[in-house]
Design a protein around this motif. Sequence first.
Motif, mmCIF file in Angstrom:
data_model
loop_
_atom_site.group_PDB
_atom_site.id
_atom_site.type_symbol
_atom_site.label_atom_id
_atom_site.label_comp_id
_atom_site.label_asym_id
_atom_site.label_seq_id
_atom_site.Cartn_x
_atom_site.Cartn_y
_atom_site.Cartn_z
ATOM 1 N N THR A 48 -8.737 -5.890 2.885
ATOM 2 C CA THR A 48 -7.574 -5.012 3.099
ATOM 3 C C THR A 48 -7.624 -4.145 4.349
ATOM 4 O OG1 THR A 48 -8.562 -3.188 1.857
ATOM 5 C CG2 THR A 48 -7.345 -4.820 0.603
ATOM 6 N N GLU A 75 0.837 -1.200 0.000
ATOM 7 C CA GLU A 75 0.000 0.000 0.000
ATOM 8 C C GLU A 75 0.874 1.253 0.000
ATOM 9 O OE1 GLU A 75 -3.259 2.508 -0.009
ATOM 10 O OE2 GLU A 75 -3.137 0.352 -0.430
ATOM 11 N N ASP A 127 -4.423 -2.035 5.800
ATOM 12 C CA ASP A 127 -4.475 -0.590 5.566
ATOM 13 C C ASP A 127 -4.394 0.175 6.884
ATOM 14 O OD1 ASP A 127 -4.622 -1.066 2.897
ATOM 15 O OD2 ASP A 127 -6.782 -0.721 2.726
#
Length: 504
Positions: A493, A54, A497
């Motif tokens: 996610t 990310e 995250d």
Amino acid sequence: MKKSAVLLLVLLSTTSVAAAQDGALQLTLKEAIKITIEKNLDLKAELYTPAQYEADIRKNRAIYETHLNLNTSYQDFAGYSPTARRTTDQKTLEITPGASQLVPWGGTLNLSYQNIRVDNNSNVATATTGTTATAAGPYWSSTLLLSFNQPLLKNFGRETTELGIRVSELSKGGSLSFLKSRVLATVAQVCTEYYKLGSFRQDLESRKISLDLAVKILSDTDARVKAGVMPAMEILNAQFGVASREKDIIDSEKSVRDQVDILSQLLQLGSVADIIPLDTPGKAPYTINEEDAVRRAIATRPELEELQSQLTVAELQTRVAKSQMLPSLNLTSSVGIAGAGSTYGKNVDRMGSMNYPVWSVGLQFDYPLGNQAAVNDYVKSRLKSEQLRTQLDSQNSLLATEVRIAIRSVHSAYKQLDVSDRGRLYADERLKAYIKKSEVGLATNKDVLDVENDLATARSNQIKAQLAYSTAISQLWKSTGELLEREGITVDTEKSDNLYQAAR
């Protein structure tokens, strides 16, 4: 990929994790799986990989950030011109703010506002009188310029421009697939170890039943020997039967304690006195269509998803590498307005009048003879793509074989259930018959204990058959990729995250 790297949402309708009773932790299978998903350190460690991707995604998206720039310089030039018979003292100040922006097709848009102040104090000698005169004083010059540079062949297009972004996104998706495969394997392991602990406990209870019978035989034998209706040697047979069963219990208790440690380590429970499994393996028949199972495995197995992500990355890099073999041909263009004046105000007024336009257009061409660097980058990238396609085909074949073997294991284990049930029934009836024979003196203690050993073996086979059947079904669900869905586990996610946001 919308779901690209990681929260593990365990959608389980269950009560609180466990109830403690006499220091023992009572667990259902769903509770054991839930604890593992939440606490397993290996799975927690894997969450950091998509979080790192990310960061890569956001780093690569920064290519579209607008860049502000400011260029300044000051020059003081003093010189003498013999031909003109003059000295020159020129001071130049330049201040140029600007901004630049990358566009998706690979071009760069630049806006600049150039301001130059020239202070030109020159002493010029006259030819007739030998006196000197001073040249014109300071003046300003400004140019507002909008320029655009666009690659037309090499480095043209959104795919090339956003290569880093797409690779990071696909890599994040691949890391999620890898995490999913780890979760799948871990859940299957929990199912196996959970039911194994239950089977060891059943085996321990079976050993205790055998010991109770041996103790009863020893007690009855002792009474009969004292009564003179049985030879003294039978006491030795009975004592040997008790001793051998005590050894079996010691071994069985060790197996239970070892398995408690294995399961508590898997669940990251730390030091726990005992674990009591509340669920027992099912015995209901399970049927599945082989072709449907293979198709499901190919469609859902995370290992294939991960390989497919790698292949997509390689194919993208191959297309970009192919475009890099093209000549470099860039379009350069600019348009603007200029002004000049003895003061900055007059300079700006003239520039604002737009009577002094400035524009340019041009092409820049570059091509290395041979171009071997770009050619071999493309060849290497193509070979990588072919390698991954071959690996993907191989993995498809391996998964199909794995599913077929898992289906046969389920069928075989179910048949073993019937055989072990019948064996247990026959052994039980046989023991009853020998006990009756012993009561009338037609069988010795050794005969009875040997037959009871057969019954203990039959009970053990029955327990092992139940464990094998439940394990075979779990492995089948793992091989088809449906185990997580059946346990209500999804991988996305959010948690990874959150790790990224926490690290900012």
